[in-house]
Design an enzyme around this catalytic site. Structure first.
Site, PDB file in Angstrom:
ATOM      1  N   LYS A  54      39.449  50.424  41.743  1.00 24.43           N
ATOM      2  CA  LYS A  54      38.145  49.863  41.372  1.00 24.43           C
ATOM      3  C   LYS A  54      37.696  50.427  40.029  1.00 24.43           C
ATOM      4  O   LYS A  54      37.197  49.708  39.168  1.00 24.43           O
ATOM      5  CB  LYS A  54      37.109  50.166  42.473  1.00 24.43           C
ATOM      6  CG  LYS A  54      37.272  49.266  43.677  1.00 24.43           C
ATOM      7  CD  LYS A  54      36.513  49.737  44.890  1.00 24.43           C
ATOM      8  CE  LYS A  54      36.920  48.872  46.095  1.00 24.43           C
ATOM      9  NZ  LYS A  54      36.452  49.377  47.382  1.00 24.43           N
ATOM     10  N   GLN A  98      32.302  53.606  49.579  1.00 24.49           N
ATOM     11  CA  GLN A  98      33.609  53.299  50.167  1.00 24.49           C
ATOM     12  C   GLN A  98      33.605  53.613  51.669  1.00 24.49           C
ATOM     13  O   GLN A  98      33.256  54.723  52.068  1.00 24.49           O
ATOM     14  CB  GLN A  98      34.699  54.125  49.445  1.00 24.49           C
ATOM     15  CG  GLN A  98      36.099  53.798  49.875  1.00 24.49           C
ATOM     16  CD  GLN A  98      36.528  52.382  49.511  1.00 24.49           C
ATOM     17  OE1 GLN A  98      36.318  51.919  48.394  1.00 24.49           O
ATOM     18  NE2 GLN A  98      37.125  51.673  50.453  1.00 24.49           N
ATOM     19  N   ASP A 121      28.670  45.051  47.681  1.00 24.96           N
ATOM     20  CA  ASP A 121      29.542  44.744  48.822  1.00 24.96           C
ATOM     21  C   ASP A 121      28.902  43.699  49.733  1.00 24.96           C
ATOM     22  O   ASP A 121      29.572  43.122  50.588  1.00 24.96           O
ATOM     23  CB  ASP A 121      29.788  46.021  49.648  1.00 24.96           C
ATOM     24  CG  ASP A 121      31.215  46.538  49.491  1.00 24.96           C
ATOM     25  OD1 ASP A 121      32.071  45.770  49.006  1.00 24.96           O
ATOM     26  OD2 ASP A 121      31.449  47.705  49.861  1.00 24.96           O
TER      27      ASP A 121
END
Ligand code: NDP
Length: 296
Positions: A54, A98, A121
């Protein structure tokens, strides 16, 4: 019939280059650099690889990347304090924590502490609600990537029968909402579904998000259907490690009209859509036009 192979790697490269072009224009015209903060708690090896990818992908499209690596024993209060700082930081337009988090941390509490406008997200309860009610939301990256590929394949999805196998909060449910938003007739199947094969055979669009290697067979696929295989399963075959999807590729590709391979299908789209979401969040934060074709 042999299915058209939907090349997710090439598609994702196009999305990333579109994002990069938009970022360059933003910098030039508005002096803005979209910024993504990624928070990793602990030393989970798979998570470390994802976070590294990422970081490099974010820099490649010209965005700012802020990495926060915290020890596994980080307390909830410390993590929430960091998220509070990122929420308040105008250089940060997207925040990603994460997952999975270490067990002593409450993932729902942590995710719901992110400013929904920065929740790239799309897991914050507000974004889930906005998506469910057809309002402008931050949309989870994997289903967004699937939607982009389906729109590219079909143009309009209106009236098509879509079957989503899997009802997780991160893939199955948001995928179904997105397909409903594009006026598909949507069925969500799961482990308690009766006669799954028959349900799948109705699908013009079949999305598999199950996590079971090669479970969906060719004779479950309607001739000409588009098959999107979200599954990523590590197996050993002939003594060698292999990555396979939830769909039995060879038999399904013989029947489908189009199909995503594993690897090289949905997988590469997820990070590309994370970058797209960060760009979208930056544009929204500054009241600028959203990037066309990169949102739901
Ligand atoms: P979950 O384990 O959270 O959900 C799996 C779903 O599949 C559940 O709803 C479950 O039903 C259903 N299911 C399990 N077994 C069966 C069965 N025999 N028949 C019908 N349905 C079944 O998985 P995720 O949604 O997180 O992930 C799904 C797959 O996608 C995984 O392989 C994962 O690795 C992959 N993935 C890939 C991503 C990418 O970037 N390409 C991103 C995210 C995930 P029930 O609810 O009834 O238990």
């Amino acid at each position: 019939m042999t299915a058209k192979v939907i090349d997710g790697k090439a598609f994702a490269a196009r999305v990333r280059s579109q994002v990069a072009g938009h970022v360059a224009r933003l910098k030039e015209e508005s002096g803005l650099t979209p910024g993504l903060a990624v928070v990793l708690v602990g030393e989970d090896p798979a998570s470390q690889v994802y976070v590294r990818n990422k970081h490099s992908s974010t820099l490649e499209v010209g965005m700012a990347s802020f990495e926060h690596r915290l020890p596994a024993e980080t307390t909830e209060a410390e993590l929430l304090a960091l998220i509070g700082r990122l929420n308040a930081d105008p250089a940060v337009h997207g925040i990603l924590v994460q997952l999975p988090l270490p067990r002593h941390l409450d993932s729902d509490l942590v995710i719901n502490s992110i400013n929904p406008a920065k929740d790239v997200d799309g897991f914050h309860i507000s974004n889930v609600g906005l998506l469910g009610t057809g309002q402008k939301a931050m949309v989870p990256c994997t289903p967004l990537g699937c939607l982009m590929m389906l729109r590219d394949q079909h143009g309009s999805l209106a009236g098509l029968d879509a079957v989503v196998v899997g009802r997780s909060n991160i893939v199955g449910k948001p995928m179904a909402q997105l397909l409903l938003g594009d006026s598909c007739t949507v069925t969500i199947a799961h482990s308690r579904t009766r006669d799954l094969a028959e349900v799948c055979r109705r699908a013009d669009i079949l999305v598999a998000a199950v996590g079971r290697p090669e479970m969906i067979l060719g004779d479950w696929v309607k001739p000409g259907a588009t098959v999107i295989d979200v599954g990523i399963n590590r197996i050993t075959r002939d003594g060698k490690p292999r990555l396979v999807g939830d769909v039995h590729y060879a038999s399904a590709a013989a029947v489908a009209g189009a199909i995503t391979p594993v690897p090289g299908g949905v997988g590469p789209m997820t990070i590309a859509c994370l970058l797209a979401n960060t760009l979208t969040a930056c544009c929204r934060a500054h009241g600028l036009a959203e990037p066309e074709g990169l949102t739901a």
